[in-house]
Motif scaffolding. Structure first.
Motif, PDB file in Angstrom:
ATOM      1  N   ILE A 152       0.808  -1.226   0.000  1.00  0.00           N
ATOM      2  CA  ILE A 152       0.000   0.000   0.000  1.00  0.00           C
ATOM      3  C   ILE A 152       0.839   1.273   0.000  1.00  0.00           C
ATOM      4  O   ILE A 152       0.340   2.348  -0.289  1.00  0.00           O
ATOM      5  CB  ILE A 152      -0.992   0.055   1.182  1.00  0.00           C
ATOM      6  CG1 ILE A 152      -0.254  -0.153   2.512  1.00  0.00           C
ATOM      7  CG2 ILE A 152      -2.103  -0.964   1.016  1.00  0.00           C
ATOM      8  CD1 ILE A 152      -1.143   0.087   3.723  1.00  0.00           C
ATOM      9  N   ASP A 153       2.140   1.145   0.284  1.00  0.00           N
ATOM     10  CA  ASP A 153       2.987   2.349   0.223  1.00  0.00           C
ATOM     11  C   ASP A 153       3.488   2.598  -1.192  1.00  0.00           C
ATOM     12  O   ASP A 153       4.283   3.495  -1.440  1.00  0.00           O
ATOM     13  CB  ASP A 153       4.167   2.228   1.204  1.00  0.00           C
ATOM     14  CG  ASP A 153       5.061   1.041   0.880  1.00  0.00           C
ATOM     15  OD1 ASP A 153       6.098   0.888   1.527  1.00  0.00           O
ATOM     16  OD2 ASP A 153       4.714   0.261  -0.042  1.00  0.00           O
ATOM     17  N   GLY A 154       3.005   1.772  -2.117  1.00  0.00           N
ATOM     18  CA  GLY A 154       3.313   2.001  -3.531  1.00  0.00           C
ATOM     19  C   GLY A 154       4.585   1.359  -4.037  1.00  0.00           C
ATOM     20  O   GLY A 154       4.905   1.458  -5.218  1.00  0.00           O
ATOM     21  N   THR A 155       5.342   0.690  -3.175  1.00  0.00           N
ATOM     22  CA  THR A 155       6.595   0.079  -3.645  1.00  0.00           C
ATOM     23  C   THR A 155       6.425  -1.409  -3.890  1.00  0.00           C
ATOM     24  O   THR A 155       5.561  -2.054  -3.296  1.00  0.00           O
ATOM     25  CB  THR A 155       7.723   0.260  -2.617  1.00  0.00           C
ATOM     26  OG1 THR A 155       7.303  -0.364  -1.405  1.00  0.00           O
ATOM     27  CG2 THR A 155       8.012   1.730  -2.371  1.00  0.00           C
ATOM     28  N   GLY A 212      -0.488  -4.560   3.774  1.00  0.00           N
ATOM     29  CA  GLY A 212      -1.429  -5.008   2.760  1.00  0.00           C
ATOM     30  C   GLY A 212      -0.979  -4.610   1.362  1.00  0.00           C
ATOM     31  O   GLY A 212      -0.101  -3.777   1.187  1.00  0.00           O
ATOM     32  N   GLY A 213      -1.604  -5.250   0.363  1.00  0.00           N
ATOM     33  CA  GLY A 213      -1.269  -4.941  -1.022  1.00  0.00           C
ATOM     34  C   GLY A 213      -2.106  -3.778  -1.549  1.00  0.00           C
ATOM     35  O   GLY A 213      -3.233  -3.543  -1.100  1.00  0.00           O
TER      36      GLY A 213
END
Lengths: 675, 344
Positions: A178-181, A206-207
């Motif tokens: 979820i942090d985009g990486t 989470g994804g």
């Protein structure tokens, strides 16, 4: 960990201001690092030790406050209304790797209206440093902060085939969190997957693909128990720490999984107008083996050095959540308790653990200091006495003791011919100095530089510390040799004199020899090795020009380094009185002319070869060169001291010895000056 | 003449006795004994006396002359020392007197490093309580630094102990606690040791943190050791090192190798426990960690956990030194600026 005073009061009616609460918590084992006013509330920042995963929540901490104050704990009421087809008809859950995840509960909340959370919810999250996202996500965070169970909400429609498989990831699998990486996964890591691919790094993050957004209509709510060690390894491997992983690492309550799930579901129904599908999917492989521990009251009192009334002991343990299953007595005296350990205290297993619980709540301050202590005799190590003696010699010569860093770089060690046995640090903090030093000299030269930059010259410093010499295949651990290094920005013979003084203090002067030697980091004109009974024990000399430049010094200091570990074994501090001479000595001075290459040591040795009757001492006092002595030659002036233990010597008796000496020296090619 | 001689003699004796300096004696010598002095003057008059009075007068004059000579020489001897120390003179006249307010000649002094001084002070306190010094290697095995101390891998209790590694199971010790294990392995109780030593942790360097520092550890194991012994010994230490007025406080804490565990604070000596910047407004300063040795540690060294109990403690030497001396930057200890070292 941060908590809000008002939020704690939701679960326990204690009447304490923030400072009083901080004091109470500190004395129960949770230090307060900060108290800050937030609107009309107070935020406390607490230090929670790694063994207390159970207090990483407001209810957990309230339980502690309740135990100390005696006020009861109030758990929030859950009003859960379920409607529609059961969860099992929505989704399928399978735990493949049960060792890493022994329990997984999924609930379905459908027809949700994802929107901003209500003000009170946002305020509480923000006050604790969390960023509100939307009502669903915020509720999962809220419940985690409330009871300590991390939760995760998936957008149900983004889960392929509505399936959840809890399994170890496959080596090539990846996930965008979820942090985009993007995170690469390994077979060691536990993943939450749908029918096709990982949708979350279990217990950590989470994804992105399945996160709850404004468009989400149906939520699959995860509440699970993950193996603490596994979460920790995964978190470290991915360099990813979250509020969830932090709690899973420390062990969450295996029996709190369902409560958290129902609590969050009820809130989602209330706040996000969701409908909760009946019957959660609960895959539970935990062995319902209640843990018990027992405590002997006598042992408690003995270990603490304090008598605590049995009722107190019972009361404290019960208020902490322990259930007394058995109280045994011996001759009418309370003897022991057997208790059931609550599921949220994985850190309690043994009698000592129970003793600590009683002691900290009862209060360490109740243990009194003793008026008498048992006696023991301490021993002074002989090495320490020698070291003290040597230090006092150095202090007496106005030297300063320094302490330098144990790390070195290859270039410096190489310049000192000391690179070979150097050990390397695999994770050095200063990449410029990744080796453990094998000599103290580079460190001393850096001290010279530091002080020269401040305008201090004429340094006199010493260091007594370890050097580390790898033993290669012989042993995993290096030899740690204590080295004594001395440095003086000045005269060679002054430092030589000091070295002689150090050996004399150790009772080793007579067995010590300083002879010229080629030493790469010392100037060829002043370069010597120090030996004790022919064993090399150190070096002495002026730093070479090359090394001086390497360390950017304005002058070349004189240095000495000694194998102190070895010397300390050989040293003797014993003194024995020698009778004072009764009769006066006669002194005769000689000046001899010798070739340049002849050393004082050689000349002295030549004199010592002569069999004399009364020669007591030979002393050097000068070296002299001039045109009339001749090129390639020098004059050495020395004094001879003659004495008899039985009488005052006559001039003739001394003459006889002196003649013998002069004759012998002449034969060896050392005539008197003027002959 | 006789009368005059006697008068001169009497006056001279008085003047010599009350003379308080070389100068004055010199003046008196000139006045009485010089070629044109008073005695000489009198002796010159002998010639004008009647012949039969001359021998008597001559004898008397010589007597007086000898006596005054003797007195003046004696006085000169007494002032000889002073003569040496008085300032420069020309023709016996002092040009200036000694200004004793000029600074003395200081012989240079050596200095032990402040960390050595503090270590010695701490060890001395424990030595008086019967603790012997034990030492151990700085480069340690993983086993001694962690495993035997009940600090397992993959456990949050390892977090505060980030370490420097040399190889997979060889590291730089992150505390002096491993030596406790080595000491216990070497023999059975009773044990009473204090363990000074260098330790390492990969901390970023700032005013209060460094990757290299020194600790002093302690261990006492016997048949009847209780937490009361722990409190007593450590409170005595606190009072000896920080002053008899200081109070101690023991707060529950956590260390993997002790149970119960405690942190010990001393009352802030700067603000007298009222609250200030040094004690973070709390009135208390944390000094060391301690606790009763965890039975798992005894199991690792083969001690009977029923028979023996013990306590252990550990403190940072730099921290104690910074508190005692008011040093505000830990980096100063390892820079070795002479201006810093000279102060201790």
């Amino acid at each position: 960990m941060k908590v809000l005073l008002s939020w704690l009061k939701d679960y326990c009616d204690f009447n304490l201001g923030p400072e009083e609460l901080a004091e109470l918590l500190t004395m129960a084992g949770f230090g307060t690092e900060a108290i800050e006013k937030v609107a009309d509330d107070f935020r406390l920042e607490l230090e929670i030790t790694p063994n207390r995963g159970d207090v990483l929540s407001h209810i957990g901490l309230a339980r502690e406050i309740a135990a100390v104050t005696g006020t009861p704990l109030k758990a929030p009421e859950i009003k859960l209304q379920e409607t529609g087809k059961p969860a099992a008809e929505w989704a399928e859950v399978e735990i493949i790797d049960r060792d890493l995840c022994p329990r997984y509960i999924a609930r379905i909340i459908y027809d949700v209206k994802v929107a901003d959370s209500p003000g009170w919810l946002k305020e509480r999250l923000q006050a604790l440093g969390l960023r509100p996202v939307n009502n669903i996500v915020d509720i999962t965070n809220y419940v985690m902060l409330e009871c300590g169970q991390p939760l995760h909400a998936f957008d149900y429609d983004k889960l392929k085939e509505g399936r959840i498989a809890v399994r170890r990831a496959k080596t090539k699998e990846k996930i965008i969190t979820i942090d985009g990486t993007e995170k690469p996964l390994t077979g060691e890591m536990l993943a939450i997957c749908d029918a096709r691919k990982p949708v979350a790094v279990a217990g950590v993050m989470g994804g992105l693909a399945s996160e709850v957004t404004g468009e989400t209509k149906c939520v699959l709510l995860e509440s699970a128990y993950f193996n603490p060690a596994s979460i920790r390894r995964t978190s470290r491997a991915l360099a990813l720490i979250s509020d969830s992983s932090y709690r899973f690492e420390r062990g969450v309550d295996p029996e709190g999984t369902d409560w958290a799930s129902r609590r969050a579901s009820a809130l989602m129904s209330e706040i996000a107008s969701g409908k909760v599908a009946p019957d959660s999917i609960d895959r539970n492989y935990l062995e319902a083996a209640p843990k018990s521990a027992s405590l002997r009251l006598a042992r408690l009192c003995k270990l603490l050095g304090l008598e605590i009334p049995q009722d107190e002991v019972k009361g404290i343990l019960e208020r902490l959540g322990f259930t007394i299953t058995e109280a045994t007595a011996l001759a009418g005296q309370a003897e022991g308790l057997t208790l059931q350990v609550p599921s949220f205290r994985p850190d309690i297993q043994r009698e000592v653990d129970l003793i600590e619980e009683v002691a900290r709540i009862y209060g360490f301050e109740k243990i009194s200091e003793k008026s008498r202590l048992s006696q023991a005799v301490s021993h002074r190590r002989p090495e320490a006495l020698v070291a003290d003696k040597v230090r006092s010699v150095l202090l007496g010569a106005a030297f300063y003791e320094v302490i330098t860093i144990s790390f070195e770089n290859a270039e410096a060690l190489k310049a000192f011919g000391a690179l070979d046995q150097a050990l390397s640090i695999s994770n050095p903090i200063d990449k410029e100095r990744p080796l453990l030093r094998t000599t103290l000299l580079p460190g001393l030269l850096r001290v010279v530089k530091t002080n020269e930059d401040q305008g201090h010259l004429d340094l006199k410093i010493f260091e007594l510390a370890h050097t580390y010499l790898s033993q290669g295949k012989v042993s995993k651990l290096p030899i740690e040799k204590e080295s004594l290094a001395i440095l003086q920005d000045g005269d060679f013979f002054t430092l030589k004199g000091l070295v002689e003084g150090v050996f004399e203090a150790m009772g080793l002067l007579e067995d010590m020899e300083i002879t010229p030697a080629e030493i790469p980091f010392l100037s060829p004109s002043h370069s010597a090795k120090i030996s004790l009974n022919d064993e090399p024990v150190g070096i002495l000399g002026i730093i070479s020009e090359k090394v001086r430049q390497l360390f950017d010094l304005t002058s070349s200091p004189v240095v000495a380094e000694l194998d102190f570990t070895f010397l300390v074994q050989e040293a003797s501090l014993e003194k024995r009185y020698r009778t004072l001479p009764r009769y006066p000595a006669v002194r005769r001075d000689l000046a001899l002319v010798v070739d340049e290459e002849v050393s004082w040591a050689g000349l002295k040795a030549a004199i010592e070869e002569v069999e004399t009757r009364f020669l007591e001492e030979i002393s050097f006092f000068d070296e002299y060169r001039s045109a009339d002595i001749g090129e390639g030659k020098k004059s050495i002036a020395l004094s001879l001291l003659f004495r008899s233990p039985e009488k005052t010597l006559t001039g003739k008796e001394v003459d006889a010895d002196e003649e013998k000496i002069i004759k012998h020296l002449r034969k060896k090619g050392f005539p008197l000056r003027g002959e | 003449m006789k009368g005059r001689l006697e008068e001169i003699q009497k006056k001279a004796r008085e003047e010599i006795a009350s003379a308080s300096s070389w100068e004055m004696i010199e003046k008196l010598r000139i006045k009485y004994l010089a070629r044109r002095g008073l005695i000489a003057e009198e002796m010159a008059r002998i010639g004008s006396l009647p012949e039969d009075e001359r021998p008597e007068a001559g004898r008397l004059a010589n007597e007086v002359k000898e006596e005054l000579s003797r007195l003046i020489n004696k006085a000169r001897d007494e002032f000889r020392q002073e003569f040496r120390q008085v300032g420069p003179r020309i023709k016996g006249k002092i040009i200036k007197s000694t200004d004793i307010t000029i600074p003395g000649h200081r012989a240079p002094q050596g200095h032990l490093h402040p960390l050595t001084q503090i270590s010695e002070e701490i060890i001395d306190v424990f030595s008086r309580l019967g603790f012997s010094v034990a030492l151990g290697p700085e480069v340690e095995l993983e086993y001694y630094n962690f495993t035997a101390l009940n600090i397992p891998r993959d456990h949050p209790s390892r977090d505060p102990y980030d370490t420097f590694y040399v190889s997979e199971d060889v590291l730089l010790r992150s505390h002096t606690s491993p030596v406790q294990i080595r000491v216990m392995e070497a023999g059975p109780p009773p044990i009473r040791v204090v363990i000074p030593g260098r330790t390492y942790r990969p901390d970023t360097v700032d005013a209060t943190h460094h990757f290299m520092f020194h600790q002093i550890e302690g261990l006492m194991v016997d048949e009847e050791v209780s937490m009361a012994d722990l409190k007593t010994v450590l409170s005595i230490f606190a009072r000896e090192v920080f002053g008899s007025v200081v109070k101690t406080r023991f707060r529950p804490s956590f260390f993997p190798f002790t149970e119960p565990s405690a942190d010990m604070d001393i009352s802030c000596f700067l603000c007298n426990a009222k609250g200030c910047s040094l004690c973070g407004q709390t009135g208390w300063i944390e000094i060391l960690g301690a606790g009763m040795v965890d039975p798992k540690v005894f199991e690792a060294v083969g001690y009977d956990t029923e028979k023996y109990t013990g306590f252990a403690f550990g403190m940072g030497v730099e921290r104690v030194a910074m508190l005692k001396f008011g040093i505000d930057d830990i980096r100063l200890f390892f820079e070795n600026d002479l201006r810093f070292l000279k102060q201790f």
